[in-house]
Design a protein around this motif. Structure first.
Motif, PDB file in Angstrom:
ATOM      1  N   GLY A 161     -36.625 -34.350  66.155  1.00 10.94           N
ATOM      2  CA  GLY A 161     -35.367 -33.754  66.604  1.00 10.94           C
ATOM      3  C   GLY A 161     -35.405 -32.240  66.642  1.00 10.94           C
ATOM      4  N   ARG A 162     -35.259 -31.624  65.493  1.00 12.15           N
ATOM      5  CA  ARG A 162     -35.246 -30.161  65.419  1.00 12.15           C
ATOM      6  C   ARG A 162     -36.594 -29.581  65.822  1.00 12.15           C
ATOM      7  NH1 ARG A 162     -31.801 -28.980  59.860  1.00 12.15           N
ATOM      8  NH2 ARG A 162     -29.904 -30.030  60.541  1.00 12.15           N
ATOM      9  N   THR A 163     -37.658 -30.266  65.445  1.00  9.10           N
ATOM     10  CA  THR A 163     -39.000 -29.813  65.821  1.00  9.10           C
ATOM     11  C   THR A 163     -39.149 -29.808  67.338  1.00  9.10           C
ATOM     12  OG1 THR A 163     -39.906 -30.661  63.744  1.00  9.10           O
ATOM     13  CG2 THR A 163     -41.468 -30.288  65.539  1.00  9.10           C
ATOM     14  N   GLY A 164     -38.621 -30.830  67.994  1.00 10.95           N
ATOM     15  CA  GLY A 164     -38.677 -30.887  69.456  1.00 10.95           C
ATOM     16  C   GLY A 164     -37.930 -29.753  70.109  1.00 10.95           C
ATOM     17  N   VAL A 165     -36.750 -29.424  69.581  1.00  4.69           N
ATOM     18  CA  VAL A 165     -35.973 -28.297  70.114  1.00  4.69           C
ATOM     19  C   VAL A 165     -36.760 -27.002  69.945  1.00  4.69           C
ATOM     20  CG1 VAL A 165     -33.886 -26.909  69.789  1.00  4.69           C
ATOM     21  CG2 VAL A 165     -33.728 -29.404  69.776  1.00  4.69           C
TER      22      VAL A 165
ATOM     23  N   ARG B 135     -42.904 -34.640  75.368  1.00  2.00           N
ATOM     24  CA  ARG B 135     -42.735 -36.052  75.002  1.00  2.00           C
ATOM     25  C   ARG B 135     -44.007 -36.847  75.259  1.00  2.00           C
ATOM     26  NH1 ARG B 135     -36.731 -37.944  76.930  1.00  2.00           N
ATOM     27  NH2 ARG B 135     -35.624 -37.108  75.132  1.00  2.00           N
ATOM     28  N   ASN B 136     -44.843 -36.395  76.181  1.00  2.00           N
ATOM     29  CA  ASN B 136     -46.147 -37.053  76.369  1.00  2.00           C
ATOM     30  C   ASN B 136     -47.012 -36.895  75.131  1.00  2.00           C
ATOM     31  OD1 ASN B 136     -45.675 -38.056  78.939  1.00  2.00           O
ATOM     32  ND2 ASN B 136     -46.433 -36.208  79.933  1.00  2.00           N
ATOM     33  N   GLU B 137     -46.847 -35.773  74.445  1.00  2.00           N
ATOM     34  CA  GLU B 137     -47.611 -35.510  73.227  1.00  2.00           C
ATOM     35  C   GLU B 137     -46.952 -36.122  71.995  1.00  2.00           C
ATOM     36  OE1 GLU B 137     -50.594 -33.987  73.124  1.00  2.00           O
ATOM     37  OE2 GLU B 137     -50.471 -33.927  75.318  1.00  2.00           O
ATOM     38  N   ARG B 138     -45.621 -36.071  71.936  1.00  2.00           N
ATOM     39  CA  ARG B 138     -44.880 -36.570  70.759  1.00  2.00           C
ATOM     40  C   ARG B 138     -43.612 -37.239  71.262  1.00  2.00           C
ATOM     41  NH1 ARG B 138     -43.509 -38.711  66.424  1.00  2.00           N
ATOM     42  NH2 ARG B 138     -43.055 -37.540  64.533  1.00  2.00           N
ATOM     43  N   MET B 139     -43.656 -38.573  71.300  1.00  2.00           N
ATOM     44  CA  MET B 139     -42.519 -39.335  71.807  1.00  2.00           C
ATOM     45  C   MET B 139     -41.254 -38.978  71.023  1.00  2.00           C
ATOM     46  SD  MET B 139     -42.644 -43.372  72.872  1.00  2.00           S
ATOM     47  CE  MET B 139     -43.449 -43.815  71.411  1.00  2.00           C
ATOM     48  N   HIS B 140     -40.130 -39.010  71.664  1.00  2.42           N
ATOM     49  CA  HIS B 140     -38.806 -38.779  71.088  1.00  2.42           C
ATOM     50  C   HIS B 140     -38.480 -37.309  70.840  1.00  2.42           C
ATOM     51  CE1 HIS B 140     -38.474 -43.069  70.713  1.00  2.42           C
ATOM     52  NE2 HIS B 140     -39.516 -43.119  69.903  1.00  2.42           N
ATOM     53  N   PHE B 141     -39.353 -36.363  71.216  1.00  3.44           N
ATOM     54  CA  PHE B 141     -38.970 -34.957  71.105  1.00  3.44           C
ATOM     55  C   PHE B 141     -37.675 -34.777  71.881  1.00  3.44           C
ATOM     56  CE2 PHE B 141     -42.492 -31.634  70.122  1.00  3.44           C
ATOM     57  CZ  PHE B 141     -42.539 -32.072  68.817  1.00  3.44           C
TER      58      PHE B 141
END
Length: 192
Positions: free
Chosen positions: A113-117, A144-150
């Motif tokens: 979540g926060r990491t994706g932002v 998201r290709n690298e880390r799903m759910h970002f």
């Protein structure tokens, strides 16, 4: 992860809630904390606008940042965006001029979540600085290709747009309006 990858910067995006045991505290306020064979020493602590910078020693001296003003309500986004941008600027300044492959470790409670932002914004800022344009959708898709759910929620996506708006206004970019054409590919839009 710190031992294996030797990041020069660690960014923690969790609140420092001592009552919440799901967020492990891997530093001490003073002195040394030991985790098995790894000792962590806090060398310095300084509070900045919206975040705390800690220089800790694990295997080498590196600054570690903890962001403490993540917005939990929609109305907090605008006020707290400058604080996260301050942290991002500090992180970017820390690795500017360093060779490619400079490791930065970013983490939050669920890792997405926060990491994706945060990671999305670092990429968006790089796009703005290199290309004078930004494509948030493609950036999120790429990450998201690298880390799903970002970037899991609409609120997180809205916060990214608020951060971009704040970044552009702080650097006095000219924000151009997009003209509405009479015909659209995706449907009919009332141009009035």
């Amino acid at each position: 992860m710190v031992i294996d990858y030797h990041p020069s910067i660690i960014v923690m995006l969790n609140d420092d809630d001592k009552s919440n045991e799901s967020c492990a505290r891997y530093w001490s306020d003073k002195g040394v904390t030991t985790f098995g064979s790894v000792s962590v020493t806090t060398l310095s602590v300084s509070e900045r606008r919206g975040f705390i910078e800690r220089e800790i020693e694990v295997t080498q001296n590196n600054p570690k940042y903890q962001f403490i003003y993540w917005p939990t309500k929609a109305e907090e986004r605008r006020d707290r965006a400058p604080y996260l941008l301050n942290l991002m600027t500090e992180v970017e300044d820390s690795f500017s001029g360093v060779a490619e492959g400079f490791p930065v470790l970013v983490h939050c409670l669920n890792g997405v979540g926060r990491t994706g932002v945060f990671c999305t914004m670092l990429e968006c800022i790089a796009q703005i600085n290199e290309e004078d344009a930004v494509d948030v959708f493609q950036t999120v898709k790429m990450l998201r290709n690298e880390r799903m759910h970002f970037v899991e929620t609409e609120e997180e996506l809205a916060f990214i747009y608020e951060l971009i708006k704040e970044y552009l206004s702080a650097d006095e970019y000219e924000i151009l309006s997009v003209p509405i054409e009479d015909e659209h590919t995706y449907g009919s839009v009332d141009s009035s």
